[in-house]
Motif scaffolding. Sequence first.
Motif, PDB file in Angstrom:
ATOM      1  N   VAL A  30       0.874  -1.168   0.000  1.00  0.00           N
ATOM      2  CA  VAL A  30       0.000   0.000   0.000  1.00  0.00           C
ATOM      3  C   VAL A  30       0.913   1.219   0.000  1.00  0.00           C
ATOM      4  CG1 VAL A  30      -1.680   1.359   1.310  1.00  0.00           C
ATOM      5  CG2 VAL A  30      -1.823  -1.134   1.310  1.00  0.00           C
ATOM      6  N   VAL A  31       0.704   2.112  -0.966  1.00  0.00           N
ATOM      7  CA  VAL A  31       1.443   3.377  -1.007  1.00  0.00           C
ATOM      8  C   VAL A  31       0.433   4.486  -0.756  1.00  0.00           C
ATOM      9  CG1 VAL A  31       2.839   4.944  -2.393  1.00  0.00           C
ATOM     10  CG2 VAL A  31       3.155   2.470  -2.622  1.00  0.00           C
ATOM     11  N   GLU A  32       0.618   5.205   0.342  1.00  0.00           N
ATOM     12  CA  GLU A  32      -0.294   6.268   0.753  1.00  0.00           C
ATOM     13  C   GLU A  32       0.392   7.618   0.600  1.00  0.00           C
ATOM     14  OE1 GLU A  32      -3.752   7.857   3.127  1.00  0.00           O
ATOM     15  OE2 GLU A  32      -3.404   6.120   1.860  1.00  0.00           O
ATOM     16  N   PHE A  33      -0.204   8.501  -0.183  1.00  0.00           N
ATOM     17  CA  PHE A  33       0.279   9.878  -0.349  1.00  0.00           C
ATOM     18  C   PHE A  33      -0.467  10.748   0.644  1.00  0.00           C
ATOM     19  CE2 PHE A  33       1.161   7.796  -4.330  1.00  0.00           C
ATOM     20  CZ  PHE A  33       2.365   8.334  -4.743  1.00  0.00           C
ATOM     21  N   LEU A 103      -2.073  11.954  -9.013  1.00  0.00           N
ATOM     22  CA  LEU A 103      -2.930  12.258  -7.880  1.00  0.00           C
ATOM     23  C   LEU A 103      -3.864  13.419  -8.185  1.00  0.00           C
ATOM     24  CD1 LEU A 103      -0.999  10.426  -6.318  1.00  0.00           C
ATOM     25  CD2 LEU A 103      -1.225  12.004  -4.429  1.00  0.00           C
ATOM     26  N   THR A 104      -5.117  13.254  -7.760  1.00  0.00           N
ATOM     27  CA  THR A 104      -6.105  14.323  -7.906  1.00  0.00           C
ATOM     28  C   THR A 104      -6.779  14.643  -6.586  1.00  0.00           C
ATOM     29  OG1 THR A 104      -7.817  12.738  -8.511  1.00  0.00           O
ATOM     30  CG2 THR A 104      -6.589  13.758 -10.317  1.00  0.00           C
ATOM     31  N   VAL A 105      -6.581  13.773  -5.574  1.00  0.00           N
ATOM     32  CA  VAL A 105      -7.249  13.908  -4.287  1.00  0.00           C
ATOM     33  C   VAL A 105      -6.245  13.578  -3.191  1.00  0.00           C
ATOM     34  CG1 VAL A 105      -9.094  12.931  -2.852  1.00  0.00           C
ATOM     35  CG2 VAL A 105      -9.470  13.229  -5.289  1.00  0.00           C
ATOM     36  N   MET A 106      -6.397  14.235  -2.037  1.00  0.00           N
ATOM     37  CA  MET A 106      -5.585  13.918  -0.869  1.00  0.00           C
ATOM     38  C   MET A 106      -6.491  13.378   0.221  1.00  0.00           C
ATOM     39  SD  MET A 106      -2.355  14.610  -1.273  1.00  0.00           S
ATOM     40  CE  MET A 106      -1.687  14.949   0.356  1.00  0.00           C
ATOM     41  N   PRO A 107      -6.130  12.296   0.915  1.00  0.00           N
ATOM     42  CA  PRO A 107      -5.024  11.410   0.593  1.00  0.00           C
ATOM     43  C   PRO A 107      -5.395  10.511  -0.592  1.00  0.00           C
ATOM     44  CG  PRO A 107      -6.261  10.492   2.420  1.00  0.00           C
ATOM     45  CD  PRO A 107      -6.886  11.825   2.102  1.00  0.00           C
ATOM     46  N   SER A 108      -4.412   9.895  -1.161  1.00  0.00           N
ATOM     47  CA  SER A 108      -4.615   8.903  -2.216  1.00  0.00           C
ATOM     48  C   SER A 108      -3.714   7.715  -1.927  1.00  0.00           C
ATOM     49  CB  SER A 108      -4.263   9.466  -3.589  1.00  0.00           C
ATOM     50  OG  SER A 108      -5.268  10.329  -4.059  1.00  0.00           O
ATOM     51  N   HIS A 122      -7.211   4.237  -4.437  1.00  0.00           N
ATOM     52  CA  HIS A 122      -8.193   4.627  -3.430  1.00  0.00           C
ATOM     53  C   HIS A 122      -7.992   6.120  -3.197  1.00  0.00           C
ATOM     54  CE1 HIS A 122     -10.885   3.774  -0.066  1.00  0.00           C
ATOM     55  NE2 HIS A 122     -10.141   4.573   0.657  1.00  0.00           N
ATOM     56  N   GLU A 123      -9.009   6.922  -3.489  1.00  0.00           N
ATOM     57  CA  GLU A 123      -8.877   8.377  -3.367  1.00  0.00           C
ATOM     58  C   GLU A 123      -9.706   8.877  -2.207  1.00  0.00           C
ATOM     59  OE1 GLU A 123      -9.980   9.511  -7.360  1.00  0.00           O
ATOM     60  OE2 GLU A 123      -7.866   9.522  -7.945  1.00  0.00           O
ATOM     61  N   GLY A 124      -9.091   9.741  -1.405  1.00  0.00           N
ATOM     62  CA  GLY A 124      -9.745  10.223  -0.200  1.00  0.00           C
ATOM     63  C   GLY A 124      -9.731   9.131   0.854  1.00  0.00           C
ATOM     64  N   PHE A 125     -10.347   9.397   1.986  1.00  0.00           N
ATOM     65  CA  PHE A 125     -10.517   8.353   2.989  1.00  0.00           C
ATOM     66  C   PHE A 125     -11.904   8.484   3.578  1.00  0.00           C
ATOM     67  CE2 PHE A 125     -10.539   6.399   7.138  1.00  0.00           C
ATOM     68  CZ  PHE A 125     -10.049   5.138   6.816  1.00  0.00           C
ATOM     69  N   ARG A 126     -12.684   7.449   3.435  1.00  0.00           N
ATOM     70  CA  ARG A 126     -14.020   7.388   3.998  1.00  0.00           C
ATOM     71  C   ARG A 126     -14.119   6.076   4.773  1.00  0.00           C
ATOM     72  NH1 ARG A 126     -13.885   9.708  -0.676  1.00  0.00           N
ATOM     73  NH2 ARG A 126     -13.997   7.835  -1.938  1.00  0.00           N
ATOM     74  N   ALA A 127     -14.445   6.189   6.044  1.00  0.00           N
ATOM     75  CA  ALA A 127     -14.523   5.002   6.896  1.00  0.00           C
ATOM     76  C   ALA A 127     -15.486   3.969   6.318  1.00  0.00           C
ATOM     77  CB  ALA A 127     -14.944   5.396   8.311  1.00  0.00           C
ATOM     78  N   GLU A 128     -16.551   4.420   5.672  1.00  0.00           N
ATOM     79  CA  GLU A 128     -17.528   3.474   5.122  1.00  0.00           C
ATOM     80  C   GLU A 128     -16.971   2.655   3.955  1.00  0.00           C
ATOM     81  OE1 GLU A 128     -18.517   7.587   3.374  1.00  0.00           O
ATOM     82  OE2 GLU A 128     -17.989   6.793   5.345  1.00  0.00           O
TER      83      GLU A 128
END
Length: 181
Positions: A30-33, A103-108, A122-128
Motif C-alpha cells: 500500500v502506497v499512501e500519499f 494524484l487528484t485527491v488527498m489522501p490517495s 483509493h482516493e480520499g478516505f471514507r470510513a464506510e
Amino acid sequence: MSDHNPSLIEATRETFEREVIERSRDVPVVVEFWASWCQPCRESFPWMARMQQKYGPRGLVVVTVDLDEDRGAAARFLADQPGSTSFEQVQDPDGRLAEAYGLTVMPSSLLFDRQGRPVHRHEGFRAEDAGAYEARIVSLLEGRGPEEALPIAPAVPVGLGVQPWERGLLADPAMQLLANP
C-alpha cells in the motif's frame, strides 16, 4: 522499515518503483500519499496502522509518501499517529511522485500486487469504504486480484494551476481540507 529514505526525495516514478516496490516484490504494498495539513489523512493513518498490524505478518507492506514541504510539520503529524513508525516513509516535497502517479485527491493510495503492478487506486478516505479496501488487500494476500495493471497517467494540470498536494495555497486555513471531497 526506515523512518524515511532521503535518497528518494527527488525520485522519479521509475526510481521509486525500483527502490521501494521492487524491493517488496512478492508481497502486496500500500502506497499512501499524505500531507500534515490534510485532515482526512489523519483518519487514514490509524486505519493503515491497523492493516499493517493485522496483515503485516502475512506480508503486507505500507509505504507512506510525505508531500509536506515543511519537514517539521510532517514530523509532528507522524508523532501524533500511533503505528506510523511501522510504515516505510518516503519524502516527496516537490510532488514528483504525486504528479507521476496522477494524484487528484488527498489522501490517495495505490495498492501494488505481488508482481509490483499498481492494481487499485483509493482516493480520499471514507470510513464506510474501509471494508472494501481491506477486502482488496486480503484478495492480494491470498494471491487473487486483477489480471491487468491499473493504467497510471501523470497528473493533468488543474485550472488554477495548483495540484492537490501543493501546500502553498491549500495550507491557507480558508482552503484546508477538513473532509473528503
